[in-house]
Design a protein around this motif. Structure first.
Motif, PDB file in Angstrom:
ATOM      1  N   VAL A  51      12.779   4.225   5.855  1.00 38.50           N
ATOM      2  CA  VAL A  51      11.366   4.607   5.891  1.00 38.50           C
ATOM      3  C   VAL A  51      11.096   5.623   4.785  1.00 38.50           C
ATOM      4  CG1 VAL A  51       9.482   5.530   7.280  1.00 38.50           C
ATOM      5  CG2 VAL A  51      11.348   4.275   8.390  1.00 38.50           C
ATOM      6  N   VAL A  52      10.112   5.333   3.939  1.00 38.03           N
ATOM      7  CA  VAL A  52       9.718   6.261   2.872  1.00 38.03           C
ATOM      8  C   VAL A  52       8.551   7.101   3.369  1.00 38.03           C
ATOM      9  CG1 VAL A  52       8.837   6.479   0.523  1.00 38.03           C
ATOM     10  CG2 VAL A  52      10.502   4.686   1.084  1.00 38.03           C
ATOM     11  N   ALA A  53       8.764   8.409   3.418  1.00 35.56           N
ATOM     12  CA  ALA A  53       7.734   9.356   3.879  1.00 35.56           C
ATOM     13  C   ALA A  53       7.746  10.571   2.963  1.00 35.56           C
ATOM     14  CB  ALA A  53       7.996   9.761   5.331  1.00 35.56           C
ATOM     15  N   THR A  54       7.671  10.313   1.662  1.00 30.73           N
ATOM     16  CA  THR A  54       7.868  11.357   0.652  1.00 30.73           C
ATOM     17  C   THR A  54       6.592  12.089   0.252  1.00 30.73           C
ATOM     18  OG1 THR A  54       7.792   9.543  -0.948  1.00 30.73           O
ATOM     19  CG2 THR A  54       9.961  10.390  -0.343  1.00 30.73           C
ATOM     20  N   GLY A  55       5.471  11.785   0.894  1.00 22.72           N
ATOM     21  CA  GLY A  55       4.249  12.537   0.627  1.00 22.72           C
ATOM     22  C   GLY A  55       3.689  12.298  -0.755  1.00 22.72           C
ATOM     23  N   SER A  56       3.057  13.342  -1.294  1.00 16.59           N
ATOM     24  CA  SER A  56       2.402  13.226  -2.599  1.00 16.59           C
ATOM     25  C   SER A  56       2.614  14.489  -3.406  1.00 16.59           C
ATOM     26  CB  SER A  56       0.898  12.966  -2.415  1.00 16.59           C
ATOM     27  OG  SER A  56       0.293  14.024  -1.687  1.00 16.59           O
ATOM     28  N   GLY A  97       4.491  10.461  -3.964  1.00 13.49           N
ATOM     29  CA  GLY A  97       5.775  10.989  -4.427  1.00 13.49           C
ATOM     30  C   GLY A  97       6.861   9.927  -4.389  1.00 13.49           C
ATOM     31  N   THR A  98       6.651   8.860  -5.153  1.00 15.74           N
ATOM     32  CA  THR A  98       7.575   7.723  -5.134  1.00 15.74           C
ATOM     33  C   THR A  98       8.230   7.450  -6.484  1.00 15.74           C
ATOM     34  OG1 THR A  98       5.758   6.174  -5.601  1.00 15.74           O
ATOM     35  CG2 THR A  98       6.257   6.609  -3.276  1.00 15.74           C
ATOM     36  N   ASP A 133       1.306   9.712   2.746  1.00 17.56           N
ATOM     37  CA  ASP A 133       0.790   9.677   1.379  1.00 17.56           C
ATOM     38  C   ASP A 133       1.566   8.741   0.466  1.00 17.56           C
ATOM     39  OD1 ASP A 133      -0.946  11.556   2.304  1.00 17.56           O
ATOM     40  OD2 ASP A 133      -0.452  13.103   0.822  1.00 17.56           O
ATOM     41  N   ALA A 134       2.790   8.407   0.829  1.00 19.85           N
ATOM     42  CA  ALA A 134       3.584   7.491   0.002  1.00 19.85           C
ATOM     43  C   ALA A 134       3.097   6.057   0.119  1.00 19.85           C
ATOM     44  CB  ALA A 134       5.057   7.574   0.396  1.00 19.85           C
TER      45      ALA A 134
END
Length: 465
Positions: free
Chosen positions: A137-142, A268-269, A303-304
């Motif tokens: 799961v990608v949850a890296t925000g912005s 933030g990807t 946000d990702a």
């Protein structure tokens, strides 16, 4: 062989990522979260929490000033910062302890996808942990974006991080951008004692809200002494001693002790190894209503992803994601109370509060966005100050409420509240929109007297029920 084998690995330990891991783990899946910065993420230390801690004291002072017979005295900026630190001190040990107590593994370091169901975590000491997971799961925000302004990379400009964690009030502050961050921090710092100038490229502030809401916000900022420059852009910035000098496209020049760049954010990807699985780095991940990006193993939230860029909406997505992972782990069909309504909610019922003075609380469509969506709508408004609750709440109460009604179905599809202390009024409208409550039924939801909620009755009367 992987160093760690888990059911779920979440890259990003902000509130959204934490919610995914916790929801999945509570239903029986093993989970790990990867975090290169502070556990708790941007919201906890550099955005939602500290910004509201800065705004609440100055908001309360303004409210008291509107009430005869009460003297609030001056705002003590040092005490405001001290209280802010109680909520947003950048020490994440408490958050890390929570993860540990919840049975979720914390991996401190930078996580990168190295292939399907594989993540490598590079730690500060140079070591690497290879993680194998059924679900990633990608949850890296912005992260902040910087507009193409000559010299902007060389002036040590503030972003949301520096402005929310500052320990002093600059004599003057230039704000580049009239969105939510820009107007909230302009409100806070002007009232803490700075001289604030806002430069907005567009023709109005916070362009996503009803035009009248933006107009009243601008009038309030200007009444506080904020210099609002609309329809103009910065072309160049430089340091001149202790000051930032900004050149505008209209030929004028501004000077300020600090420059806040509040010109938007991007996912933030960029450095996640997405290219290893055929995805483009730096772009929002296109997740469907079940938060799935690729196959049955890669997911994105917050946000990702392509969803609404708000903490509460990211946490909503996180709950969907956690339930989807559990369902798929059991071979069950994906759906349930979240997934089946996710797309509708994301498109038509996103609530937001802008904590300026006046506050702007809105959910769903504006009149313009409803028309653009092809809906037949009628919008009606009412001055909150003309209700008993509003007039008692503050002398000269300045604020209004608007509902946008789908005239084909006679249901509300959008609502906006503007004024002092309207933030909590938006949830009633959210329920009405998500529940598609017919106006004929809403008529029987009797508001308490004398409260500002009486505006609901006045809106229905204005509409003609």
């Amino acid at each position: 062989m992987a160093d760690l084998d888990v059911d779920v690995v979440v890259i990003g330990a902000g509130p959204v990522g934490e919610n995914v891991a916790d929801r999945a783990h509570q239903q029986g899946l093993s989970a790990a979260v990867v975090e290169a910065g502070l556990v708790g993420g941007e919201c906890s230390y550099y955005a939602c929490i500290p910004s509201k801690a800065l705004l609440r004291p100055v908001d309360l002072k303004a409210a008291v000033d509107r009430m005869p017979g009460v003297d609030a005295g001056p705002v003590d900026a040092a005490k405001v910062f001290e209280r802010r630190d109680q909520f947003a001190n950048p020490d994440d040990s408490g958050q890390a302890d929570w993860l540990d107590g919840a049975g979720i593994t914390l991996l401190r370091g930078r996580g990168r996808i190295t292939g399907e169901r594989a993540v490598a975590v590079e730690h500060a000491d140079g070591t690497t942990t290879d993680v194998a997971a059924r679900y990633v799961v990608v949850a890296t925000g912005s992260v902040p974006t910087y507009p193409p302004v000559d010299g902007i990379a060389d002036v040590d400009a503030w972003t949301n991080r520096e402005v929310t964690q500052a320990s002093h009030v600059p004599d003057s502050l230039l704000v580049l951008g009239g969105g939510v961050v820009g107007v909230e921090m302009a409100t806070a710092y002007q009232r803490l004692g700075s001289r604030v100038t806002v430069v907005q490229h567009g023709e109005r502030l916070v362009p996503g809200v009803e035009p009248e809401a933006a107009r009243r916000l601008q009038a309030s900022l200007e009444a506080d002494g904020v210099d609002v420059r609309l329809g103009t852009s910065m072309t160049a910035v430089k340091r001149d001693g202790a000051e930032v000098v900004a050149s505008l496209d209209d030929g004028t020049e501004l000077r300020g002790a600090e420059l806040l760049v509040a010109a938007g954010r991007r996912p933030g990807t960029a450095d996640l190894g997405l290219d290893t699985v055929g995805l483009e780095p730096g772009k929002p991940l296109d997740a469907d209503e079940t938060t799935t990006v690729q196959g049955d193993w890669l997911y994105a939230v917050g946000d990702a992803s392509t969803g609404a860029k708000l903490t509460h909406m990211g946490k909503y997505q996180a709950r969907i994601c956690g339930d989807v992972l559990v369902a798929r782990s059991k071979g069950a069909s994906v759906g349930g109370r979240y997934a089946k309504t996710a797309t509708t909610t994301e498109q038509t019922a996103v609530p937001q509060v802008i904590f300026t003075d006046p506050q702007i609380a809105a959910v769903g469509h504006t009149e313009a966005s409803a028309q653009q969506a092809g809906l037949h709508v009628r919008a009606v408004s009412y001055e909150i100050g003309n209700t008993a609750g509003g007039s008692l709440h503050a002398d000269g109460y300045d604020g209004f409420a608007t509902i946008v009604v789908d005239t084909d179905r006679e249901v509300i599809v959008g609502a906006t509240f503007v004024g002092q202390d309207v933030a909590d009024m938006v949830h009633g409208a959210t329920i009405a929109i998500v529940g598609e409550v017919p106006l004929a039924r809403l008529w029987h939801a009797v508001p308490s007297f004398p409260t500002m909620s009486e505006v609901w009755l006045r809106l229905l009367e204005t509409y003609g029920m």
